[in-house]
Structures are given as structure tokens and as C-alpha cells.
Motif scaffolding. Structure first.
Motif, PDB file in Angstrom:
ATOM      1  N   HIS A   5       0.845  -1.198   0.000  1.00 46.63           N
ATOM      2  CA  HIS A   5       0.000   0.000   0.000  1.00 46.63           C
ATOM      3  C   HIS A   5       0.876   1.241   0.000  1.00 46.63           C
ATOM      4  O   HIS A   5       1.504   1.577   1.001  1.00 46.63           O
ATOM      5  CB  HIS A   5      -0.890  -0.001   1.245  1.00 46.63           C
ATOM      6  CG  HIS A   5      -1.976   1.030   1.221  1.00 46.63           C
ATOM      7  ND1 HIS A   5      -3.290   0.720   0.937  1.00 46.63           N
ATOM      8  CD2 HIS A   5      -1.947   2.371   1.450  1.00 46.63           C
ATOM      9  CE1 HIS A   5      -4.029   1.821   1.009  1.00 46.63           C
ATOM     10  NE2 HIS A   5      -3.233   2.848   1.314  1.00 46.63           N
ATOM     11  N   HIS A   7       1.049   5.401  -1.918  1.00 45.43           N
ATOM     12  CA  HIS A   7       0.462   6.422  -2.792  1.00 45.43           C
ATOM     13  C   HIS A   7       1.559   6.920  -3.739  1.00 45.43           C
ATOM     14  O   HIS A   7       2.081   8.022  -3.594  1.00 45.43           O
ATOM     15  CB  HIS A   7      -0.108   7.572  -1.966  1.00 45.43           C
ATOM     16  CG  HIS A   7      -1.238   7.156  -1.074  1.00 45.43           C
ATOM     17  ND1 HIS A   7      -2.562   7.240  -1.459  1.00 45.43           N
ATOM     18  CD2 HIS A   7      -1.237   6.621   0.171  1.00 45.43           C
ATOM     19  CE1 HIS A   7      -3.341   6.780  -0.479  1.00 45.43           C
ATOM     20  NE2 HIS A   7      -2.558   6.405   0.525  1.00 45.43           N
ATOM     21  N   HIS A   9       1.557   8.008  -6.665  1.00 44.34           N
ATOM     22  CA  HIS A   9       1.272   9.202  -7.470  1.00 44.34           C
ATOM     23  C   HIS A   9       1.685  10.494  -6.755  1.00 44.34           C
ATOM     24  O   HIS A   9       1.789  11.543  -7.377  1.00 44.34           O
ATOM     25  CB  HIS A   9      -0.210   9.275  -7.815  1.00 44.34           C
ATOM     26  CG  HIS A   9      -1.105   9.469  -6.631  1.00 44.34           C
ATOM     27  ND1 HIS A   9      -1.550   8.423  -5.848  1.00 44.34           N
ATOM     28  CD2 HIS A   9      -1.629  10.592  -6.063  1.00 44.34           C
ATOM     29  CE1 HIS A   9      -2.306   8.886  -4.872  1.00 44.34           C
ATOM     30  NE2 HIS A   9      -2.373  10.207  -4.976  1.00 44.34           N
ATOM     31  N   GLN A  10       1.935  10.404  -5.433  1.00 42.85           N
ATOM     32  CA  GLN A  10       2.334  11.584  -4.673  1.00 42.85           C
ATOM     33  C   GLN A  10       3.850  11.801  -4.672  1.00 42.85           C
ATOM     34  O   GLN A  10       4.333  12.773  -4.102  1.00 42.85           O
ATOM     35  CB  GLN A  10       1.811  11.477  -3.238  1.00 42.85           C
ATOM     36  CG  GLN A  10       0.291  11.517  -3.154  1.00 42.85           C
ATOM     37  CD  GLN A  10      -0.243  11.411  -1.732  1.00 42.85           C
ATOM     38  OE1 GLN A  10       0.507  11.211  -0.784  1.00 42.85           O
ATOM     39  NE2 GLN A  10      -1.544  11.535  -1.582  1.00 42.85           N
ATOM     40  N   ALA A  33       0.117   0.311  -5.831  1.00 43.52           N
ATOM     41  CA  ALA A  33      -0.105   1.759  -5.844  1.00 43.52           C
ATOM     42  C   ALA A  33      -1.598   2.048  -5.795  1.00 43.52           C
ATOM     43  O   ALA A  33      -2.337   1.724  -6.732  1.00 43.52           O
ATOM     44  CB  ALA A  33       0.521   2.378  -7.091  1.00 43.52           C
ATOM     45  N   SER A  35      -5.058   4.648  -5.156  1.00 42.57           N
ATOM     46  CA  SER A  35      -5.479   5.952  -5.673  1.00 42.57           C
ATOM     47  C   SER A  35      -6.455   6.636  -4.722  1.00 42.57           C
ATOM     48  O   SER A  35      -7.067   5.991  -3.869  1.00 42.57           O
ATOM     49  CB  SER A  35      -6.127   5.787  -7.044  1.00 42.57           C
ATOM     50  OG  SER A  35      -5.261   5.079  -7.924  1.00 42.57           O
ATOM     51  N   MET A  36      -6.586   7.943  -4.882  1.00 36.30           N
ATOM     52  CA  MET A  36      -7.432   8.763  -4.006  1.00 36.30           C
ATOM     53  C   MET A  36      -8.738   9.179  -4.665  1.00 36.30           C
ATOM     54  O   MET A  36      -9.737   9.391  -3.999  1.00 36.30           O
ATOM     55  CB  MET A  36      -6.667  10.024  -3.598  1.00 36.30           C
ATOM     56  CG  MET A  36      -5.336   9.770  -2.915  1.00 36.30           C
ATOM     57  SD  MET A  36      -5.522   9.345  -1.190  1.00 36.30           S
ATOM     58  CE  MET A  36      -6.014  10.917  -0.499  1.00 36.30           C
ATOM     59  N   SER A  40      -6.061  10.955  -9.523  1.00 39.77           N
ATOM     60  CA  SER A  40      -4.918  10.159  -9.068  1.00 39.77           C
ATOM     61  C   SER A  40      -4.974   8.741  -9.640  1.00 39.77           C
ATOM     62  O   SER A  40      -3.931   8.094  -9.815  1.00 39.77           O
ATOM     63  CB  SER A  40      -4.864  10.111  -7.540  1.00 39.77           C
ATOM     64  OG  SER A  40      -6.016   9.498  -7.001  1.00 39.77           O
ATOM     65  N   THR A  44      -2.008   6.888 -11.420  1.00 39.62           N
ATOM     66  CA  THR A  44      -1.559   5.554 -11.033  1.00 39.62           C
ATOM     67  C   THR A  44      -1.467   4.630 -12.238  1.00 39.62           C
ATOM     68  O   THR A  44      -0.508   3.864 -12.376  1.00 39.62           O
ATOM     69  CB  THR A  44      -2.532   4.958  -9.989  1.00 39.62           C
ATOM     70  OG1 THR A  44      -2.521   5.776  -8.822  1.00 39.62           O
ATOM     71  CG2 THR A  44      -2.126   3.542  -9.616  1.00 39.62           C
ATOM     72  N   HIS A  62     -10.706   7.742  -1.900  1.00 40.63           N
ATOM     73  CA  HIS A  62     -10.395   7.795  -0.474  1.00 40.63           C
ATOM     74  C   HIS A  62     -11.519   8.501   0.284  1.00 40.63           C
ATOM     75  O   HIS A  62     -11.986   9.564  -0.125  1.00 40.63           O
ATOM     76  CB  HIS A  62      -9.075   8.532  -0.263  1.00 40.63           C
ATOM     77  CG  HIS A  62      -8.443   8.276   1.063  1.00 40.63           C
ATOM     78  ND1 HIS A  62      -8.981   8.720   2.246  1.00 40.63           N
ATOM     79  CD2 HIS A  62      -7.307   7.608   1.397  1.00 40.63           C
ATOM     80  CE1 HIS A  62      -8.208   8.351   3.246  1.00 40.63           C
ATOM     81  NE2 HIS A  62      -7.184   7.662   2.771  1.00 40.63           N
ATOM     82  N   GLU A  92      -8.010   3.150  -2.909  1.00 38.49           N
ATOM     83  CA  GLU A  92      -8.346   2.974  -1.523  1.00 38.49           C
ATOM     84  C   GLU A  92      -9.747   3.511  -1.266  1.00 38.49           C
ATOM     85  O   GLU A  92     -10.042   4.644  -1.611  1.00 38.49           O
ATOM     86  CB  GLU A  92      -7.297   3.710  -0.669  1.00 38.49           C
ATOM     87  CG  GLU A  92      -7.557   3.785   0.792  1.00 38.49           C
ATOM     88  CD  GLU A  92      -6.396   4.483   1.534  1.00 38.49           C
ATOM     89  OE1 GLU A  92      -6.489   4.569   2.770  1.00 38.49           O
ATOM     90  OE2 GLU A  92      -5.426   4.937   0.897  1.00 38.49           O
ATOM     91  N   ASP A 199       2.486   2.992   3.187  1.00 29.73           N
ATOM     92  CA  ASP A 199       1.519   4.079   3.023  1.00 29.73           C
ATOM     93  C   ASP A 199       2.237   5.370   2.620  1.00 29.73           C
ATOM     94  O   ASP A 199       1.773   6.467   2.900  1.00 29.73           O
ATOM     95  CB  ASP A 199       0.705   4.315   4.301  1.00 29.73           C
ATOM     96  CG  ASP A 199      -0.589   5.073   4.046  1.00 29.73           C
ATOM     97  OD1 ASP A 199      -1.107   4.993   2.926  1.00 29.73           O
ATOM     98  OD2 ASP A 199      -1.072   5.758   4.966  1.00 29.73           O
TER      99      ASP A 199
END
Length: 254
Positions: A5, A7, A9-10, A33, A35-36, A40, A44, A62, A92, A199
């Protein structure tokens, strides 16, 4: 090792060109990976195209943010269905805890994603901490979800045990290296249902204060798990990777 898990893309995309090979050399086989939101999720999927043998993409919304508009939810659903053979999970998704919002609407949204995961035969990655975990578990059981991942779980022990009995997976973060709560979680969850995650780029305290969060921290998690489970570190690395591979399989039903 597999970071179950993150993120991705950040992170800075250009820096990943250098970072990914470094992570792979250090033993990180793949990352899941998550996504939000719709934007995103696009990022991803792009990262998956850029690093196809390393990035396992998950698409979701999210819950710790405002509810999606009907248009965004439609776009996200279309994206998931169109890429059902690429993504390894819906996520997520889950229920808000830190953002005190109208839970009924968020429960409806989560149930929507739960039903979608069943329809597409895809695992679901859950953000369901503290007292929201029990409600999320109820929805999974209601719709007979076969594969689910409770990421960074913070829930009462009785709920954790119910999640384990249901056959779902639970992951621990670098916090297990310095928090008693997470150490206790490891004691409850069988090794066959444990996953490891960062995370990232979420930052941590303890020995990781002022340390950039990358998949390289997975090895430190595995060392703690080895101590708690009475196993060799390599055995922990292999087992948690096998768990991730068993849960996150390519493909779905269109």
C-alpha cells in the motif's frame, strides 16, 4: 518484498526513474499503488504503464475527503471497468474517521464499491480505522466479498479477530517498529494473513523521524515481524510477498 500500500502518485515522477531501480535492487519486487480519486487513478495507471513490472495499480476514492460528484463517480466507475484487466484491486476506499462527515452517505459509497468489487471479481483495499472497521466488515460479509485488505488497521481486538476469521488480510506499517498497538496486532494476525506496507509518502516518528518514507522501510518492518513471530527475516519477506501475490492478482471480469 512487496509494499502492499503506497500512494506512488504523490512522489515526484521524474525522481521515480532513479528511485524504482534502487528499490528493486534493494529487494522490493513490486508495490501496490493505490489511488485517491479519478485524477490520481489516471496518474496511477500512467505509472503502471511507465513501470509495468513494478507498479500494481489500484483504483478508488479515499473516504477522508468530500464525497465525489455523480459525474466523478461515473468517470471513476468507467475507468475501473475499462481497466479491470490491469488493476489489481479497488482502492483505496472505505469510511471516514478523521473527517467527521455524514457516515450514511459514505456507507452508501463504500457499499457501491463493495458491490463493484464483487461484480468485477477484484479485491478491495479498505481505509476503515477504529470504530469504522466493524461497519466495513459488515458490508464485506453482507456481499460475500472473498478478498479484502484492511490497510493500517486500528480496531478493537474483537473486530480484528473477526476480520481474521473472515479470511481477510491485514497490513502493518513502519509504526510496528515503535508502537505497542501495532506490535499487539502482529500477535493477533496469523502470518498467512499479514501484509507489509509503507503508506508512503506518509511520514513516521520513532526511528523514522525525518526519514523519507519509501518502500525501503519494508525491510525494517520485516525484521520486527521476524522477532515477533519467531521466524527468520527472509521467511517473513517470502511469506508476506506470497500473501500479497495471493491477494492481488491481475485481471477481473468486464
Amino acid at each position: 518484498m512487496i509494499d502492499s500500500h503506497i500512494h506512488l502518485h504523490q512522489y515526484d515522477v521524474d525522481e521515480l526513474e532513479t528511485s524504482v531501480p534502487t528499490w528493486k535492487e534493494a529487494g522490493i519486487e513490486k508495490v501496490v499503488a493505490v489511488s485517491m480519486n479519478w485524477q490520481s487513478s489516471i496518474q496511477t495507471l500512467t505509472l503502471h504503464e511507465r513501470f509495468p513490472d513494478f507498479v500494481l495499480p489500484a483504483i478508488g476514492y479515499h473516504p477522508e475527503q468530500s464525497l465525489p460528484t455523480e459525474e466523478e463517480l461515473d468517470k471513476l466507475t468507467t475507468l475501473i471497468k475499462e481497466n479491470a484487466q490491469k488493476v489489481v484491486a479497488i482502492g483505496e476506499v472505505g469510511l471516514p474517521y478523521y473527517e467527521k462527515s455524514s457516515n450514511k452517505q459514505y456507507e452508501d459509497l463504500l457499499e457501491y464499491f463493495v458491490k463493484l468489487s464483487v461484480h468485477l471479481d477484484l479485491p478491495i483495499v479498505l481505509h476503515a480505522v477504529h470504530d469504522t472497521a466493524e461497519r466495513a466488515l459488515y458490508l464485506l460479509k453482507k456481499h460475500e466479498v472473498k478478498k479484502a485488505h484492511f490497510h493500517w488497521l486500528k480496531a478493537p481486538e474483537e473486530v480484528v479477530k473477526e476480520i481474521v476469521e473472515a479470511g481477510y488480510y491485514i497490513s502493518v506499517t513502519p509504526e510496528v517498529c515503535y508502537r505497542k498497538r501495532d506490535e499487539r496486532l502482529v500477535e493477533i494476525v496469523p502470518l498467512e494473513q499479514l501484509l507489509v506496507e509503507t503508506d508512503g509518502p506518509w511520514s513516521y516518528d520513532g526511528p523514522f523521524q525525518n526519514v523519507e518514507t519509501t518502500p525501503l522501510l519494508i525491510e525494517e518492518i520485516c525484521k520486527v515481524l521476524a522477532n515477533k513471530k519467531g521466524k527468520e527475516v527472509e521467511e517473513i519477506m517470502i511469506q508476506t510477498s506470497q500473501n500479497a501475490k495471493k491477494l492481488f492478482q491481475y485481471g477481473g471480469k468486464s
